[in-house]
Design a protein around this motif. Structure first.
Motif, PDB file in Angstrom:
ATOM      1  N   VAL A 131       2.391  28.237 -13.559  1.00 40.74           N
ATOM      2  CA  VAL A 131       2.531  27.288 -12.726  1.00 40.74           C
ATOM      3  C   VAL A 131       1.261  26.838 -12.113  1.00 40.74           C
ATOM      4  N   GLY A 132       0.628  25.738 -12.320  1.00 39.51           N
ATOM      5  CA  GLY A 132      -0.628  25.342 -11.753  1.00 39.51           C
ATOM      6  C   GLY A 132      -0.849  25.450 -10.306  1.00 39.51           C
ATOM      7  N   VAL A 133      -0.016  25.003  -9.509  1.00 36.95           N
ATOM      8  CA  VAL A 133       0.119  25.086  -8.100  1.00 36.95           C
ATOM      9  C   VAL A 133       1.395  25.460  -7.593  1.00 36.95           C
ATOM     10  N   PRO A 134       1.470  27.115  -7.568  1.00 35.57           N
ATOM     11  CA  PRO A 134       2.736  27.661  -7.187  1.00 35.57           C
ATOM     12  C   PRO A 134       3.425  27.722  -5.852  1.00 35.57           C
ATOM     13  N   HIS A 135       2.543  27.286  -5.071  1.00 37.28           N
ATOM     14  CA  HIS A 135       2.813  27.544  -3.642  1.00 37.28           C
ATOM     15  C   HIS A 135       3.251  26.154  -3.152  1.00 37.28           C
ATOM     16  N   LEU A 136       3.494  25.112  -3.811  1.00 34.63           N
ATOM     17  CA  LEU A 136       4.007  23.762  -3.431  1.00 34.63           C
ATOM     18  C   LEU A 136       5.157  23.402  -4.050  1.00 34.63           C
ATOM     19  N   THR A 137       6.379  23.315  -3.194  1.00 33.50           N
ATOM     20  CA  THR A 137       7.641  22.793  -3.409  1.00 33.50           C
ATOM     21  C   THR A 137       7.573  21.285  -3.647  1.00 33.50           C
ATOM     22  N   VAL A 138       8.671  20.623  -4.186  1.00 34.29           N
ATOM     23  CA  VAL A 138       8.752  19.304  -4.656  1.00 34.29           C
ATOM     24  C   VAL A 138       8.497  18.669  -3.336  1.00 34.29           C
ATOM     25  N   ASN A 139       9.146  18.949  -2.218  1.00 35.09           N
ATOM     26  CA  ASN A 139       8.814  18.163  -1.036  1.00 35.09           C
ATOM     27  C   ASN A 139       7.458  18.326  -0.569  1.00 35.09           C
ATOM     28  N   ASP A 140       6.755  19.380  -0.566  1.00 37.89           N
ATOM     29  CA  ASP A 140       5.225  19.603  -0.351  1.00 37.89           C
ATOM     30  C   ASP A 140       4.685  18.565  -1.046  1.00 37.89           C
ATOM     31  N   ILE A 141       4.797  18.340  -2.304  1.00 37.88           N
ATOM     32  CA  ILE A 141       4.230  17.614  -3.115  1.00 37.88           C
ATOM     33  C   ILE A 141       4.430  16.031  -3.011  1.00 37.88           C
ATOM     34  N   ARG A 142       5.439  15.777  -2.614  1.00 38.85           N
ATOM     35  CA  ARG A 142       5.946  14.285  -2.163  1.00 38.85           C
ATOM     36  C   ARG A 142       5.276  14.044  -0.833  1.00 38.85           C
ATOM     37  N   ARG A 143       5.112  14.808   0.386  1.00 39.55           N
ATOM     38  CA  ARG A 143       4.568  14.778   1.398  1.00 39.55           C
ATOM     39  C   ARG A 143       3.197  14.577   1.190  1.00 39.55           C
ATOM     40  N   ASN A 144       2.607  15.407   0.439  1.00 39.92           N
ATOM     41  CA  ASN A 144       1.256  15.071   0.296  1.00 39.92           C
ATOM     42  C   ASN A 144       0.762  14.004  -0.396  1.00 39.92           C
ATOM     43  N   ASP A 145       1.644  13.480  -1.440  1.00 38.37           N
ATOM     44  CA  ASP A 145       1.412  12.233  -2.177  1.00 38.37           C
ATOM     45  C   ASP A 145       1.517  10.979  -0.943  1.00 38.37           C
ATOM     46  N   LYS A 146       2.372  11.120  -0.141  1.00 38.20           N
ATOM     47  CA  LYS A 146       2.664  10.022   0.846  1.00 38.20           C
ATOM     48  C   LYS A 146       1.203  10.077   1.691  1.00 38.20           C
ATOM     49  N   ILE A 147       0.685  11.157   2.009  1.00 39.93           N
ATOM     50  CA  ILE A 147      -0.356  11.367   3.055  1.00 39.93           C
ATOM     51  C   ILE A 147      -1.678  10.678   2.301  1.00 39.93           C
ATOM     52  N   ILE A 148      -1.895  11.010   0.768  1.00 41.06           N
ATOM     53  CA  ILE A 148      -2.868  10.623   0.221  1.00 41.06           C
ATOM     54  C   ILE A 148      -2.757   8.806   0.137  1.00 41.06           C
ATOM     55  N   LYS A 149      -1.574   8.413  -0.192  1.00 37.05           N
ATOM     56  CA  LYS A 149      -1.333   7.227  -0.351  1.00 37.05           C
ATOM     57  C   LYS A 149      -1.704   6.418   0.867  1.00 37.05           C
ATOM     58  N   GLY A 150      -1.396   6.943   2.168  1.00 34.55           N
ATOM     59  CA  GLY A 150      -1.608   6.554   3.464  1.00 34.55           C
ATOM     60  C   GLY A 150      -3.105   6.546   3.571  1.00 34.55           C
ATOM     61  N   LEU A 151      -3.815   7.471   3.456  1.00 34.48           N
ATOM     62  CA  LEU A 151      -5.251   7.632   3.502  1.00 34.48           C
ATOM     63  C   LEU A 151      -6.025   6.652   2.566  1.00 34.48           C
ATOM     64  N   ASN A 152      -5.733   6.518   1.293  1.00 32.46           N
ATOM     65  CA  ASN A 152      -6.110   5.496   0.515  1.00 32.46           C
ATOM     66  C   ASN A 152      -5.798   4.060   1.111  1.00 32.46           C
ATOM     67  N   LYS A 153      -4.732   3.679   1.445  1.00 37.19           N
ATOM     68  CA  LYS A 153      -4.343   2.446   2.269  1.00 37.19           C
ATOM     69  C   LYS A 153      -5.395   2.150   3.466  1.00 37.19           C
ATOM     70  N   ALA A 154      -5.413   3.168   4.379  1.00 34.22           N
ATOM     71  CA  ALA A 154      -6.260   3.102   5.354  1.00 34.22           C
ATOM     72  C   ALA A 154      -7.776   2.776   5.080  1.00 34.22           C
ATOM     73  N   ILE A 155      -8.296   3.603   4.214  1.00 33.98           N
ATOM     74  CA  ILE A 155      -9.566   3.292   3.612  1.00 33.98           C
ATOM     75  C   ILE A 155      -9.866   2.051   3.016  1.00 33.98           C
ATOM     76  N   ASP A 156      -8.801   1.580   2.187  1.00 29.44           N
ATOM     77  CA  ASP A 156      -8.827   0.079   1.601  1.00 29.44           C
ATOM     78  C   ASP A 156      -9.255  -0.758   2.752  1.00 29.44           C
ATOM     79  N   GLU A 157      -8.055  -0.782   3.752  1.00 27.55           N
ATOM     80  CA  GLU A 157      -8.123  -1.816   4.824  1.00 27.55           C
ATOM     81  C   GLU A 157      -9.389  -1.971   5.612  1.00 27.55           C
ATOM     82  N   ALA A 158      -9.816  -0.433   5.826  1.00 25.74           N
ATOM     83  CA  ALA A 158     -11.258  -0.386   6.622  1.00 25.74           C
ATOM     84  C   ALA A 158     -12.503  -1.101   5.702  1.00 25.74           C
TER      85      ALA A 158
END
Length: 183
Positions: free
Chosen positions: A153-180
């Protein structure tokens, strides 16, 4: 295997891991996932093989064709990282492999309560399938489950919910950076 052969093999493996391995800071070792299967960190594996009913392979191919390969109903399980269905041995057998978060019993219970129709549509093509809501289904699965010999397992400490939450954070950060950057 003799002790000398085991020592030689251990030395070869240590050399390969030293020259080719990367320490990413994660513990990739495996332990038991419970009744059967392996666990690495918070992620477990289930591998099962069974005989198909006559015409079962054709039915499964038709199911996958109709679905376009998309088994999005599996999202309802919530702990499912991935799943694979492989037909083999001249279309007489099925290989079902999944990676999931948590304990075996809870995972099987999720199949029965969250996607029972999908489970029975797919596994109704397997010889002896009792139905996902049948009390004997867990024993049926155990009887056909095989613990993986090796598993990574490449990243054994992350659950599906962790991965989804992290993805939303990254998408939000990328959107904020694009807007800025538009300012």
């Amino acid at each position: 295997m003799s002790i000398i052969d085991k020592v030689k093999l251990a030395a070869q493996l240590a050399k390969a891991n030293f020259s080719e391995g990367i320490d990413d800071g994660y513990d990739h070792s495996t332990t038991s996932a419970g009744k059967k299967g392996l666990r690495s960190g918070r992620v477990s594996e289930l591998t099962a093989m069974a005989n198909l009913k006559p015409g079962g392979a054709e039915n499964l191919r038709t199911i996958m064709e109709i679905a376009g390969g998309n088994m999005k109903g599996a999202n309802r399980v919530g702990t499912l990282h991935d799943l694979r269905i492989v037909l083999f041995d001249n279309d007489t057998k099925i290989l079902f492999c999944t990676a999931y978060d948590g304990d075996w019993d809870a995972y099987i219970d999720d199949f029965a309560t969250k996607i029972p129709q999908l489970m029975d549509i797919i596994f109704g093509n397997v010889e002896g399938w009792p139905g996902i809501k049948n009390p004997s289904v867990k024993q049926f699965i155990l009887d056909h489950q095989i613990t993986a010999t090796g598993w990574y397992v490449g990243v054994p400490h992350l659950t599906v919910n962790d991965i989804r939450r992290n993805d939303k954070i990254i998408k939000g950060l990328n959107k904020a950076i694009d807007e800025a950057n538009k300012i």
